[in-house]
Design a protein around this motif. Sequence first.
Motif, PDB file in Angstrom:
ATOM      1  N   ARG A   1      -3.849  -3.771   1.223  1.00 34.03           N
ATOM      2  CA  ARG A   1      -4.165  -4.111  -0.165  1.00 34.03           C
ATOM      3  C   ARG A   1      -3.928  -5.567  -0.528  1.00 34.03           C
ATOM      4  NH1 ARG A   1      -0.772  -1.743  -5.013  1.00 34.03           N
ATOM      5  NH2 ARG A   1      -2.446  -2.952  -5.916  1.00 34.03           N
ATOM      6  N   ASN A   2      -3.069  -6.262   0.213  1.00 29.24           N
ATOM      7  CA  ASN A   2      -2.859  -7.677  -0.104  1.00 29.24           C
ATOM      8  C   ASN A   2      -3.749  -8.599   0.724  1.00 29.24           C
ATOM      9  OD1 ASN A   2      -0.872  -7.114  -2.018  1.00 29.24           O
ATOM     10  ND2 ASN A   2       0.627  -6.810  -0.370  1.00 29.24           N
ATOM     11  N   GLU A   3      -4.454  -7.995   1.689  1.00 30.02           N
ATOM     12  CA  GLU A   3      -5.277  -8.824   2.562  1.00 30.02           C
ATOM     13  C   GLU A   3      -6.760  -8.687   2.237  1.00 30.02           C
ATOM     14  OE1 GLU A   3      -6.065  -9.358   7.334  1.00 30.02           O
ATOM     15  OE2 GLU A   3      -4.573  -7.917   6.647  1.00 30.02           O
ATOM     16  N   TYR A   4      -7.146  -7.475   1.835  1.00 34.52           N
ATOM     17  CA  TYR A   4      -8.572  -7.202   1.622  1.00 34.52           C
ATOM     18  C   TYR A   4      -8.834  -6.711   0.204  1.00 34.52           C
ATOM     19  CZ  TYR A   4      -9.099  -6.993   6.768  1.00 34.52           C
ATOM     20  OH  TYR A   4      -9.134  -7.265   8.102  1.00 34.52           O
ATOM     21  N   ARG A   5     -10.135  -6.810  -0.205  1.00 36.51           N
ATOM     22  CA  ARG A   5     -10.542  -6.225  -1.494  1.00 36.51           C
ATOM     23  C   ARG A   5     -10.736  -4.735  -1.271  1.00 36.51           C
ATOM     24  NH1 ARG A   5     -14.465  -9.327  -5.389  1.00 36.51           N
ATOM     25  NH2 ARG A   5     -16.175  -8.832  -4.019  1.00 36.51           N
ATOM     26  N   MET A   6      -9.706  -3.954  -1.496  1.00 40.35           N
ATOM     27  CA  MET A   6      -9.796  -2.520  -1.252  1.00 40.35           C
ATOM     28  C   MET A   6      -8.885  -1.768  -2.201  1.00 40.35           C
ATOM     29  SD  MET A   6      -6.724  -1.376   0.185  1.00 40.35           S
ATOM     30  CE  MET A   6      -7.136   0.090   1.083  1.00 40.35           C
ATOM     31  N   PHE A   7      -9.157  -0.494  -2.400  1.00 39.74           N
ATOM     32  CA  PHE A   7      -8.215   0.381  -3.101  1.00 39.74           C
ATOM     33  C   PHE A   7      -8.413   1.797  -2.599  1.00 39.74           C
ATOM     34  CE2 PHE A   7     -10.859   2.587  -6.360  1.00 39.74           C
ATOM     35  CZ  PHE A   7     -12.012   1.830  -6.310  1.00 39.74           C
ATOM     36  N   ASN A   8      -7.430   2.643  -2.872  1.00 38.30           N
ATOM     37  CA  ASN A   8      -7.554   4.046  -2.500  1.00 38.30           C
ATOM     38  C   ASN A   8      -7.797   4.854  -3.772  1.00 38.30           C
ATOM     39  OD1 ASN A   8      -6.663   6.882  -2.157  1.00 38.30           O
ATOM     40  ND2 ASN A   8      -6.351   6.247  -0.046  1.00 38.30           N
ATOM     41  N   ASP A   9      -8.937   5.481  -3.831  1.00 36.66           N
ATOM     42  CA  ASP A   9      -9.350   6.195  -5.039  1.00 36.66           C
ATOM     43  C   ASP A   9      -8.446   7.391  -5.331  1.00 36.66           C
ATOM     44  OD1 ASP A   9     -11.085   7.016  -7.143  1.00 36.66           O
ATOM     45  OD2 ASP A   9     -12.057   8.411  -5.771  1.00 36.66           O
ATOM     46  N   ASP A  10      -8.056   8.124  -4.288  1.00 36.03           N
ATOM     47  CA  ASP A  10      -7.262   9.343  -4.511  1.00 36.03           C
ATOM     48  C   ASP A  10      -5.859   9.014  -4.989  1.00 36.03           C
ATOM     49  OD1 ASP A  10      -9.147  11.428  -3.515  1.00 36.03           O
ATOM     50  OD2 ASP A  10      -9.096  10.059  -1.823  1.00 36.03           O
ATOM     51  N   VAL A  11      -5.323   7.894  -4.504  1.00 30.86           N
ATOM     52  CA  VAL A  11      -3.980   7.496  -4.933  1.00 30.86           C
ATOM     53  C   VAL A  11      -4.074   6.741  -6.262  1.00 30.86           C
ATOM     54  CG1 VAL A  11      -1.925   6.156  -4.348  1.00 30.86           C
ATOM     55  CG2 VAL A  11      -3.212   7.309  -2.526  1.00 30.86           C
ATOM     56  N   GLN A  12      -4.885   5.685  -6.298  1.00 34.10           N
ATOM     57  CA  GLN A  12      -4.859   4.777  -7.454  1.00 34.10           C
ATOM     58  C   GLN A  12      -5.828   5.178  -8.568  1.00 34.10           C
ATOM     59  OE1 GLN A  12      -5.518   1.600  -4.575  1.00 34.10           O
ATOM     60  NE2 GLN A  12      -3.778   0.513  -5.447  1.00 34.10           N
ATOM     61  N   GLY A  13      -7.031   5.605  -8.204  1.00 35.29           N
ATOM     62  CA  GLY A  13      -7.993   6.049  -9.224  1.00 35.29           C
ATOM     63  C   GLY A  13      -7.484   7.291  -9.934  1.00 35.29           C
ATOM     64  N   THR A  14      -7.014   8.241  -9.165  1.00 34.76           N
ATOM     65  CA  THR A  14      -6.517   9.492  -9.739  1.00 34.76           C
ATOM     66  C   THR A  14      -5.314   9.234 -10.634  1.00 34.76           C
ATOM     67  OG1 THR A  14      -7.173  10.509  -7.669  1.00 34.76           O
ATOM     68  CG2 THR A  14      -5.842  11.864  -9.153  1.00 34.76           C
ATOM     69  N   ALA A  15      -4.441   8.335 -10.184  1.00 30.31           N
ATOM     70  CA  ALA A  15      -3.248   8.018 -10.978  1.00 30.31           C
ATOM     71  C   ALA A  15      -3.655   7.546 -12.366  1.00 30.31           C
ATOM     72  CB  ALA A  15      -2.424   6.942 -10.270  1.00 30.31           C
ATOM     73  N   GLY A  16      -4.632   6.662 -12.425  1.00 26.16           N
ATOM     74  CA  GLY A  16      -5.067   6.114 -13.706  1.00 26.16           C
ATOM     75  C   GLY A  16      -5.692   7.176 -14.592  1.00 26.16           C
ATOM     76  N   VAL A  17      -6.507   8.031 -13.994  1.00 25.07           N
ATOM     77  CA  VAL A  17      -7.176   9.078 -14.781  1.00 25.07           C
ATOM     78  C   VAL A  17      -6.140  10.071 -15.315  1.00 25.07           C
ATOM     79  CG1 VAL A  17      -8.674  11.093 -14.576  1.00 25.07           C
ATOM     80  CG2 VAL A  17      -9.456   8.890 -13.775  1.00 25.07           C
ATOM     81  N   ALA A  18      -5.181  10.442 -14.477  1.00 22.06           N
ATOM     82  CA  ALA A  18      -4.154  11.392 -14.919  1.00 22.06           C
ATOM     83  C   ALA A  18      -3.289  10.756 -16.012  1.00 22.06           C
ATOM     84  CB  ALA A  18      -3.289  11.818 -13.738  1.00 22.06           C
ATOM     85  N   LEU A  19      -2.979   9.481 -15.835  1.00 24.64           N
ATOM     86  CA  LEU A  19      -2.167   8.790 -16.840  1.00 24.64           C
ATOM     87  C   LEU A  19      -2.884   8.788 -18.195  1.00 24.64           C
ATOM     88  CD1 LEU A  19       0.409   7.201 -17.251  1.00 24.64           C
ATOM     89  CD2 LEU A  19      -0.820   5.132 -16.580  1.00 24.64           C
ATOM     90  N   ALA A  20      -4.175   8.512 -18.167  1.00 22.36           N
ATOM     91  CA  ALA A  20      -4.956   8.542 -19.416  1.00 22.36           C
ATOM     92  C   ALA A  20      -4.871   9.940 -20.041  1.00 22.36           C
ATOM     93  CB  ALA A  20      -6.402   8.159 -19.142  1.00 22.36           C
ATOM     94  N   GLY A  21      -4.910  10.977 -19.192  1.00 23.24           N
ATOM     95  CA  GLY A  21      -4.822  12.351 -19.689  1.00 23.24           C
ATOM     96  C   GLY A  21      -3.453  12.651 -20.285  1.00 23.24           C
ATOM     97  N   LEU A  22      -2.403  12.144 -19.644  1.00 20.44           N
ATOM     98  CA  LEU A  22      -1.044  12.385 -20.146  1.00 20.44           C
ATOM     99  C   LEU A  22      -0.849  11.695 -21.495  1.00 20.44           C
ATOM    100  CD1 LEU A  22       0.976  11.893 -16.820  1.00 20.44           C
ATOM    101  CD2 LEU A  22       0.423  14.050 -17.949  1.00 20.44           C
TER     102      LEU A  22
END
Length: 628
Positions: free
Chosen positions: A305-326
């Motif tokens: 994550r500090n070397e390339y333009r990348m993210f993990n949807d299941d870890v980071q995308g889901t976290a954001g969506v669940a947080l919005a829901g909470l």
Amino acid sequence: MGNFYRQMRISSALLKRLQSHRRTVAAVNVSGSRSFTTTEGHRPTIVHKRSLDILHDPWFNKGTAFTMTERDRLDLRGLLPPNVMSSEQQIERFMADLKRLQLSARDGPSDPYSLAKWRILNRLHDRNETMYYKVLIDNIEEYAPIVYTPTVGLVCQKYSGLFRRPRGMYFSAEDRGEMMSMVYNWPADQVDMIVVTDGSRILGLGDLGVQGIGISIGKLDLYVAAAGINPQRVLPVMIDVGTNNENLLKDPLYLGLQEHRLEGEEYIAVIDEFMEAVFTRWPHVIVQFEDFQSKWAFKLLQRYRNEYRMFNDDVQGTAGVALAGLLGAVRAQGRPMIDFPKMKIVVAGAGSAGIGVLNAARKTMARMLGDTEIAFESARSQFWVVDANGLLTEARENIDQDARPFARKVKEIERQGLTEGAKLAEVVRQVKPDVLLGLSAVGGLFSKEVLEALKDSTSTRPAIFPMSNPTKNAECTPEEAFSIVGDHIIFGSGSPFDNVDLGNGHVGHCNQANNMFLFPGIGLGTLLSGSKIVSDGMLQAAAECLAAYMTEEEVLQGIIYPSISRIRDITKEVAAAVITEAIEEDLAEGYREMDGRELQKLNQDEIRTYIMNNMWSPEYPTVVYKKD
Ligand SMILES: NC(=O)c1ccc[n+]([C@@H]2O[C@H](COP(=O)([O-])OP(=O)(O)OC[C@H]3O[C@@H](n4cnc5c(N)ncnc54)[C@H](O)[C@@H]3O)[C@@H](O)[C@H]2O)c1
Ligand SMILES: O=C(O)C[C@H](O)C(=O)O
Ligand SMILES: [Mg+2]
């Protein structure tokens, strides 16, 4: 005959092709005549094209039957699944699929024709992309559940039968040392978005090996439909390092490598080689990691994550969506968002998704409590995590490193009448949580007993989030939740469900709590900001934007996520939030003619206009012919 073709102005290349086709037809027609087939059958076919052009030409295409030497000779390496099939196996696979169609065109009770619809849409996708995306965008509510969750899960399960034309690239363990050259077999000079999977945890369906490519394709369909990424600049990728699915290992018609998964350093070396290859050819690409089993999801995220333009949807995308829901669940009780750190949250499932959500929710609580170490420590006591072995405590042996911060202190939970490994129903009974969130992949886990226990929640509006996919893996249905716990609950599921008729003109609203509301905007915002990384701040901004998107009135009615019909708009808003944060963090380097300095001068409205001007729409361009 020659004159006739000349009159018709057919080129000599086409004439040659027609003649060669006629020979093939003749050979087929007279297959009983040995002397004819031997002479003609062994003569090679001259082709004037390579790569995808061959696969898309029904006259020359052999699909999965191209041998490895042919694949190398014709620049086809990586454009087909790795297992070479005989023509007999191809026919067998096709016939088996044809016969299975009626039996398998079903995913849960919602739509018995979903697979048939997928096939029709997929054929359109193969023939005419502009038209395909117009149909998808104009009918997103109806067709997102077909090309994306839940039907995409069924498609992955049936992939060996459904496979017709390849889409995307396959890198296999056999390609080690070759990836840097293979990547040039992809015909597009520009690629903006890659979604890559290793097929090891497809939705809640487990290890589907090479068949997981369907999930990369489905996610990228949403990138085009929601984020307006140009379909010529998306690349679905499958990294086939084997499979541990015993059924697939035994299936003679399976299209992937039939060996157990690579592990340890060997596995990492394959993913490293892939990352180096794609970023060498397309330095500005964004790579979304999708449906990697948890043990690799976190490790690879930290590694890249500090070397390339990348993210993990299941870890980071889901976290954001669940947080919005909470946060939505707090607002739906008529309480201010700042009350969030008081919520008691039970999470069932401590895999890549569950732990991602827990980390994000804990950090947000800590920030609201003053962002100190004490705040961070005290936020931990708002969560109870139940996994396959029950309530997670410090007494557990071999605790997973990523789950360890959420293991409860034994003394503390004993005071609550609980013990290590306590069952979910017992935890809910004792804790009386405000929120029950499921990322366990276990359909029906929120049983009658669990939901009955939630009736004693101390919240005025308990929230129930069965977020596992696809439909049959949802921890409960909305009917079960509303009928057992009550009409006042907030409900959000990973897969789509219809709203529930509560009688007397009242409706139980079913929100779709799916990372589709974030990943397209995260990708688009990152692309247009030109940031070289996807920072925590950019992800947090995306989540907060989604949390604030719904009006007070909607939230009070229990509508805490937008309907999918608004996905293009929410994606634009999320992208704007991501770009704004990238500018604030001094990460924005710009995109094309908009350089970093210009970008910094834009106000919010101008950022939105900039985004809209860069979103592709499905309209036919004017096409002209030009000689090489
Ligand atoms: N809605 C969304 O946007 C979204 C996003 C990501 C993942 N998901 C879904 O979440 C699910 C899990 O994904 P993952 O990557 O975390 O999977 P995973 O396999 O890594 O984790 C599953 C977790 O569930 C636990 N579990 C298993 N049986 C259980 C039981 N009986 N009770 C309680 N916990 C149990 C396991 O111990 C493990 O911790 C999948 O179904 C996936 O489709 C949904
Ligand atoms: O794919 C989805 O629908 C959401 C999520 O990424 C999942 O893995 O379930
Ligand atoms: Mg996923």
